[in-house]
Design an enzyme around this catalytic site. Structure first.
Site, PDB file in Angstrom:
ATOM      1  N   LYS A 186       0.820  -1.208   0.000  1.00  0.00           N
ATOM      2  CA  LYS A 186       0.000   0.000   0.000  1.00  0.00           C
ATOM      3  C   LYS A 186       0.865   1.275   0.000  1.00  0.00           C
ATOM      4  CE  LYS A 186      -4.031  -2.198   0.605  1.00  0.00           C
ATOM      5  NZ  LYS A 186      -3.661  -3.630   0.675  1.00  0.00           N
TER       6      LYS A 186
HETATM    7  C1  LIG Z   1      -4.288  -4.723   0.177  1.00  0.00           C
HETATM    8  C2  LIG Z   1      -3.493  -5.948   0.116  1.00  0.00           C
HETATM    9  C3  LIG Z   1      -3.760  -6.944  -0.834  1.00  0.00           C
HETATM   10  C4  LIG Z   1      -4.902  -6.836  -1.804  1.00  0.00           C
HETATM   11  O1  LIG Z   1      -4.734  -5.794  -2.737  1.00  0.00           O
HETATM   12  P1  LIG Z   1      -5.998  -5.235  -3.556  1.00  0.00           P
HETATM   13  O2  LIG Z   1      -5.501  -4.064  -4.288  1.00  0.00           O
HETATM   14  O3  LIG Z   1      -7.025  -4.873  -2.515  1.00  0.00           O
HETATM   15  O4  LIG Z   1      -6.462  -6.336  -4.429  1.00  0.00           O
HETATM   16  C5  LIG Z   1      -2.937  -8.040  -0.864  1.00  0.00           C
HETATM   17  N1  LIG Z   1      -1.923  -8.192   0.009  1.00  0.00           N
HETATM   18  C6  LIG Z   1      -1.654  -7.279   0.956  1.00  0.00           C
HETATM   19  C7  LIG Z   1      -0.533  -7.518   1.910  1.00  0.00           C
HETATM   20  C8  LIG Z   1      -2.414  -6.124   1.030  1.00  0.00           C
HETATM   21  O5  LIG Z   1      -2.128  -5.207   1.974  1.00  0.00           O
END
Ligand SMILES: *Cc1c(COP(=O)(O)O)cnc(C)c1O
Length: 494
Positions: A112
């Site tokens: 993120k």
């Molecule tokens: C948010 C997240 C995901 C999923 O990503 P999306 O964009 O919501 O599909 C997968 N792995 C981790 C560690 C995340 O923080």
């Protein structure tokens, strides 16, 4: 280039306005009116650059009302000291044809950060252009990693305040600790009794509630969103797919023009959607493999065309993917079927919890996407196997993707060079990772477990996680779904 709403193409706004608003008033998501194309010769040039220049190039094609100076300062500020690897998003070759794109080198150790280190900067510029000087209020629903990354990205950013809701029973102890110890004068965090979908629906409702919007307006405030429904989250994610491809070209692991596959561990469909846009732009991509945990609503949808959220919700060891309503899927549907159908399907999703796409749309989806899912047992087995056989330690989310990839290769025989998105540091999910590696349950506390994992694997715990031990817990509140409005007003003092 302007942005349209997935539910009303009569809505057309600039990129800064799309970012400042977060979501369209009709409930739709902003999408570019056309996807800019990029040629192989340009990709080849990008291969000779570092991450920052790649980012400026790709983002400049989407954020056309940001000046070159503005973009330069946003990108340079975002992808600097906060990252522990100077490549920002390094690619590691684990075995033949299998490369891992490590997206967790930022300050909160999850992917993120790739978007949330730059979004506040984009929003500050966009706010000055589009929000007419009002204070920007960021509301976030999080399955764990977004919350912390957004808090860290927005802390003490002038003219912004941020409030994060997380499901009380749905984040890891480390994720919870990361959020509840957040520093900064413009931040607040609250648990909500329910799961991620409850938190997300509550936030979406508040965003579009005319009474609440009016009340904020009267107080010189306006909402925006740091969830992956905000275009300012998605655009920066497109960059690293190009960057991974360019790294493979630069290291002569592929030739420029060769097709590759991407595998993405998926929850809200944001990360994999960015890969789809990269492909639409002209990046040579053969298949996008969507990987889910036991909450396999996307696997079922991408293989049958039926989206059905009426099913059991599982709490898994990959909590950031414990999602039954994947918001960003709406953008894919728009791209493949147009706004009229999107409107119809989204209405059915909210009334029945279910919709079925037509055969033409399904076959378009299947041309691009493959999908698979696996449970916690398989996830742990993969962590153990890759650590033992390849000396590579995956987190639980990444391990879902690796498991799905291995099965995909087995059933299809597709040996196309493949990049797997790795979305978190294994130390963020220490319990499950340690149990996988040691093959037995552990009763250590969170920090002793982190220490043990470091000892067993010979890896170092990232500093931002190790340092949490000495931080003070600032936020302990937990509210009911129906109380979210009040929590928002309390935080804003209105
Ligand atoms: C948010 C997240 C995901 C999923 O990503 P999306 O964009 O919501 O599909 C997968 N792995 C981790 C560690 C995340 O923080």
């Amino acid at each position: 280039m302007n942005y349209l709403s997935t539910r009303d193409t009569g809505v057309s706004v600039s990129s800064s306005r799309a970012i400042a608003k977060g979501i369209s008033p009709d409930g739709g998501l902003f999408v570019p009116e056309s996807v800019p194309r990029i040629g192989l010769s340009e990709i080849s040039e990008l291969a000779g650059m570092g991450y920052i220049d790649r980012a400026k190039n790709i983002l400049g094609r989407f954020l056309t009302d940001f000046s070159a100076e503005e973009l330069d300062s946003c990108v340079t500020g975002a992808y600097g000291q906060g990252f522990s690897d100077k490549k920002i998003a390094p690619v590691v070759t684990v075995k033949e044809n299998m490369h891992i794109l490590e997206l967790f080198k930022g300050p909160t150790c999850a992917f993120k950060d790739m978007a949330l280190q730059i979004l506040p900067r984009l929003l500050t510029v966009a706010g000055a252009k589009a929000a007419k000087g009002r204070e920007i209020i960021i509301l976030v629903a999080t399955s764990g990693d977004t919350g912390k990354a957004a808090l860290e990205g927005f802390r003490d950013v002038p003219h912004t305040r941020i409030l994060v809701f997380y499901p009380s029973e749905g984040v890891s102890p480390m994720q919870k600790l990361q959020m509840c110890t957040q520093e900064g004068s413009n931040v607040a965090v609250s648990a909500i009794r329910g799961n991620f979908d409850d938190a997300q629906n509550g936030v979406k409702r508040i965003f579009t509630d005319p009474g609440i919007i009016k009340k904020l307006d009267e107080n010189g405030m306006a909402f925006s969103s740091a969830n992956s429904i905000n275009w300012g989250r998605l655009a920066p994610q497109i960059v690293y797919y190009f960057s991974a491809y360019c790294d493979l070209v630069a290291e002569k692991k592929i030739n420029c023009g060769d097709e590759i596959n991407f595998v993405v561990p998926t929850g809200n469909f944001g990360n994999i959607l960015a890969a789809y846009y990269a492909k639409e732009m002209g990046l040579p991509v053969k298949k996008l493999l969507c990987a889910s945990n036991s909450n396999s609503v996307l696997t079922d949808f991408l293989t049958t065309g039926v989206y059905d959220r009426n099913r059991q919700f599982y709490t898994t060891i990959s909590p950031s993917m414990d999602i039954l309503i994947s918001s960003n899927l709406e953008r894919l549907l728009y791209s493949m079927a147009g706004s009229e159908k999107v409107k119809e399907w989204m209405k059915l999703l909210s009334s029945e919890g279910k919709y079925t796409v037509d055969d033409e749309t399904l076959s378009k989806i299947k041309e691009v996407f493959a999908a698979g899912c696996c449970d916690d047992t398989a996830t742990k087995a993969t962590i153990a196997k890759y650590f033992k056989e390849h000396n590579y330690l995956c987190d639980t989310h990444t391990a879902v993707a690796v498991t799905v990839y291995d099965r995909y290769v087995e059933t299809t025989g597709d040996t196309t060079p493949t990049v797997i998105a790795s979305t978190a540091s294994p130390f963020k999910f220490s319990r499950a990772v340690l149990e996988a590696v040691e093959g037995k349950t552990s009763d250590l506390d969170e920090f002793d477990m982190v220490g043990r994992l470091a000892e067993v694997t010979g890896l170092e715990c990232p500093a931002p996680l190790a340092n949490l031990r000495d931080k003070k817990v600032r936020f302990t509140g937990c509210c009911e779904k129906a109380e979210m409005d009040r929590v928002v007003f309390d935080m804003l003092g209105i």
